[in-house]
Design an enzyme around this catalytic site. Structure first.
Site, PDB file in Angstrom:
ATOM      1  N   TYR A 192      10.017   4.342  22.963  1.00 48.02           N
ATOM      2  CA  TYR A 192       8.668   4.016  22.462  1.00 48.02           C
ATOM      3  C   TYR A 192       8.806   2.815  21.544  1.00 48.02           C
ATOM      4  O   TYR A 192       9.651   2.809  20.646  1.00 48.02           O
ATOM      5  CB  TYR A 192       8.091   5.201  21.702  1.00 48.02           C
ATOM      6  CG  TYR A 192       6.742   4.935  21.057  1.00 48.02           C
ATOM      7  CD1 TYR A 192       6.617   4.794  19.673  1.00 48.02           C
ATOM      8  CD2 TYR A 192       5.588   4.822  21.829  1.00 48.02           C
ATOM      9  CE1 TYR A 192       5.388   4.553  19.089  1.00 48.02           C
ATOM     10  CE2 TYR A 192       4.346   4.578  21.243  1.00 48.02           C
ATOM     11  CZ  TYR A 192       4.260   4.444  19.866  1.00 48.02           C
ATOM     12  OH  TYR A 192       3.038   4.202  19.289  1.00 48.02           O
TER      13      TYR A 192
ATOM     14  N   ASP B 180      15.287  -2.703  19.462  1.00 47.37           N
ATOM     15  CA  ASP B 180      14.172  -2.166  18.670  1.00 47.37           C
ATOM     16  C   ASP B 180      14.781  -1.204  17.648  1.00 47.37           C
ATOM     17  O   ASP B 180      15.049  -0.044  17.953  1.00 47.37           O
ATOM     18  CB  ASP B 180      13.155  -1.457  19.566  1.00 47.37           C
ATOM     19  CG  ASP B 180      12.017  -0.878  18.747  1.00 47.37           C
ATOM     20  OD1 ASP B 180      11.048  -0.363  19.343  1.00 47.37           O
ATOM     21  OD2 ASP B 180      12.099  -0.910  17.492  1.00 47.37           O
TER      22      ASP B 180
ATOM     23  N   LYS C 144       9.455   0.811   9.274  1.00 45.43           N
ATOM     24  CA  LYS C 144       9.774   2.062   8.582  1.00 45.43           C
ATOM     25  C   LYS C 144      10.532   1.836   7.270  1.00 45.43           C
ATOM     26  O   LYS C 144       9.945   1.434   6.265  1.00 45.43           O
ATOM     27  CB  LYS C 144      10.513   2.994   9.544  1.00 45.43           C
ATOM     28  CG  LYS C 144       9.630   3.400  10.758  1.00 45.43           C
ATOM     29  CD  LYS C 144      10.318   4.393  11.647  1.00 45.43           C
ATOM     30  CE  LYS C 144       9.586   4.569  12.961  1.00 45.43           C
ATOM     31  NZ  LYS C 144       8.444   5.483  12.890  1.00 45.43           N
TER      32      LYS C 144
HETATM   33  P1  KE4 Z   1       4.576   1.550  14.238  1.00 47.19           P
HETATM   34  O1  KE4 Z   1       3.629   0.600  14.900  1.00 47.19           O
HETATM   35  O2  KE4 Z   1       4.169   2.995  14.400  1.00 47.19           O
HETATM   36  O3  KE4 Z   1       4.883   1.171  12.784  1.00 47.19           O
HETATM   37  O4  KE4 Z   1       6.004   1.395  14.956  1.00 47.19           O
HETATM   38  C1  KE4 Z   1       6.077   1.564  16.357  1.00 47.19           C
HETATM   39  C2  KE4 Z   1       7.504   1.923  16.750  1.00 47.19           C
HETATM   40  C3  KE4 Z   1       8.297   0.951  17.323  1.00 47.19           C
HETATM   41  N1  KE4 Z   1       9.572   1.219  17.675  1.00 47.19           N
HETATM   42  C4  KE4 Z   1      10.116   2.441  17.450  1.00 47.19           C
HETATM   43  C5  KE4 Z   1      11.544   2.689  17.853  1.00 47.19           C
HETATM   44  C6  KE4 Z   1       9.348   3.471  16.858  1.00 47.19           C
HETATM   45  O5  KE4 Z   1       9.905   4.691  16.650  1.00 47.19           O
HETATM   46  C7  KE4 Z   1       8.017   3.216  16.492  1.00 47.19           C
HETATM   47  C8  KE4 Z   1       7.121   4.265  15.880  1.00 47.19           C
HETATM   48  N2  KE4 Z   1       7.667   5.592  15.819  1.00 47.19           N
HETATM   49  C9  KE4 Z   1       6.690   6.672  15.829  1.00 47.19           C
HETATM   50  C10 KE4 Z   1       7.429   8.014  15.723  1.00 47.19           C
HETATM   51  N3  KE4 Z   1       8.404   8.217  16.695  1.00 47.19           N
HETATM   52  C11 KE4 Z   1       5.701   6.507  14.746  1.00 47.19           C
HETATM   53  C12 KE4 Z   1       4.857   7.733  14.464  1.00 47.19           C
HETATM   54  C13 KE4 Z   1       3.427   7.518  14.878  1.00 47.19           C
HETATM   55  O6  KE4 Z   1       3.200   6.906  15.947  1.00 47.19           O
HETATM   56  O7  KE4 Z   1       2.558   7.980  14.118  1.00 47.19           O
END
Ligand code: KE4
Length: 428
Positions: free
Chosen positions: A144, A239, A267
């Site tokens: 993701y 990523d 994060k």
């Molecule tokens: P954000 O746009 O949510 O800040 O980041 C996206 C993203 C990109 N790459 C990786 C490897 C990620 O894990 C994420 C976001 N992770 C999720 C949880 N697995 C965020 C939680 C959510 O979507 O509320």
């Protein structure tokens, strides 16, 4: 456990917010029931609006490697706030955080701040396409990378949890140049490059996957991706939104000794405030506006408050170096959970890297998306609720990583293992 106030908050929220949440990952869709409303965090614990004290293994989905409200972080944000919240003009804090990231990750020669991991990955793939003049992006099922149109193809995290790994609303044209392969299947990647030797702009990968649950790269997989990208003139994009400063201070690239062309971050570098970043080779980053023609912008990119929060977080990590202890305690917890599942006679595997881990309800080692989706998610839901009833707050999905923070004590780990023995014994 009394959850009355949370239920009232959720009912009210559902009247004005789709699904009652501002991100589907929080919706408890994969485990049933209503989400808990959190009043405050302190160290390794959350306190919900019903006064329940919860040992937190979500850590806001990764940012809180120090635990909640670390004094140095609070102090830094308070000081920054006194100067204002946002200026739409450059500030020293942005340069300081950029320099800190570059010092931690030598593959990053220049870096651009944005406000989320999604913005970081969206910008990184646009840059890869702009730099190479090619269109195809390779991703892996179950990974993701945020809700970027062209990457919402067999996406992990809540997209899989809620059964929509390839979202409606994304026009076919947006994903026509996205090739989705199987994580850990290097021959598939070799075949793709051989069939389209001059089409691939970039390969984007979570070097340690967190969004299928924790899935480790098999020996040689990342090295193979790097060699293929070099051979065919594509960019390797790590990523590290989740793994950056999590699995090591220098991220997965330090752990595995791989030098990606671009890295995306988020994060932890925001310490819980909205920060994303992408960076890498200077010759590539110099194509980004205003230095170059590839456009990317953001009103709150490099926001001084968020910079102060992230900078303080990274400074504490560098000064205290909690990584060895985090790795030991997480490995101890993983062994304890596995022993509890074994004692209960439950098919399971456990995967961990640094301070992220997942207990899978599957007897087969989870090495790719196909195997991840064979897990017993109903049994996971019963485990989740059993643990929450005992004050242990886990991610509400089998397809997420759990996080140990530097604020978790050995006694917290012991209590978690003890709770797991009780809960898992009841699931047999
Ligand atoms: P954000 O746009 O949510 O800040 O980041 C996206 C993203 C990109 N790459 C990786 C490897 C990620 O894990 C994420 C976001 N992770 C999720 C949880 N697995 C965020 C939680 C959510 O979507 O509320």
């Amino acid at each position: 456990m009394n959850r009355d106030q949370s239920r009232k908050h959720f009912e009210r929220a559902c009247r004005v917010i789709p699904g009652g949440v501002n991100s589907p990952a929080r919706a408890f869709g994969g485990v049933g029931g209503d989400p808990l409303y959190i009043a405050r965090g302190e160290g390794a614990h959350l306190f919900d609006v019903d006064g329940n004290r919860l040992l937190d293994y979500v850590g806001s989905w990764g940012p809180h490697i120090l635990g909640h409200n670390h004094p140095a972080v609070v102090e830094a944000v308070q000081q920054s706030l006194l100067c204002g919240t946002s200026f739409g003009a450059p500030t020293e804090a942005e340069t300081l955080l950029a320099e800190t990231i570059i010092e931690a990750m030598p593959s990053i020669e220049q870096v651009r701040m944005v406000s989320s991991g999604t913005e970081a990955t969206m910008s990184a793939i646009r840059l890869a396409r702009g730099f190479t003049g090619r269109d195809v992006i390779v991703k892996f099922a179950g990974c993701y990378h945020g809700h970027v149109d062209s990457l919402l193809v067999q996406a992990g995290s809540a997209a899989t949890t809620l059964g929509v790994p390839s979202s409606p609303g994304v026009p076919k044209g947006c994903t026509a140049d996205t090739v989705c392969l199987e994580f850990n299947d290097l021959p598939q990647v070799e075949a793709l490059f051989a069939s389209r030797p001059r089409s691939v702009a970039g390969v984007i990968v979570e070097p340690v996957v967190g969004n299928m649950g924790v899935v480790l790269p098999e020996c040689g997989f990342l090295e193979g991706l790097s060699a293929l990208c070099r051979r065919y003139g594509a960019l390797l994009i790590f990523d590290e939104v989740m793994t950056g400063f999590r699995v090591a201070y220098g991220g997965a690239q330090a752990r595995f000794g791989i030098r990606p062309d671009l890295t995306t971050l988020g994060k932890i570098i925001g310490g819980g405030m909205p920060v994303g970043a992408y960076g890498g080779r200077k010759d590539v980053m110099q194509r980004i506006s205003p230095a170059g023609p590839v456009y990317q912008a953001g009103t709150l990119s490099g926001n001084p408050l968020a910079m102060a929060c992230g900078l303080a977080t990274l400074r504490v990590l560098k000064e205290t170096d909690p990584y060895a202890r985090l790795e030991q305690e997480t490995a101890r917890l993983a062994r304890g959970l596995s022993q509890a599942a074994r004692d209960a006679g439950l098919p399971h595997t456990v995967a961990s890297a640094g301070s992220m881990f997942t207990l899978f309800f599957s007897g087969n080692p989870v090495v790719n998306y196909k195997l991840a989706t064979q897990c017993d998610t109903k049994r996971f839901a019963r485990y989740f609720w059993g643990m929450i009833e005992r004050g242990i707050y886990l991610p509400c999905s089998q397809f997420e990583a759990n996080f140990v923070s530097a604020a978790h004590t050995p006694a917290d780990i012991d209590a978690t293992i003890a709770a797991a023995h009780e809960v898992l014994a009841g699931l047999a």
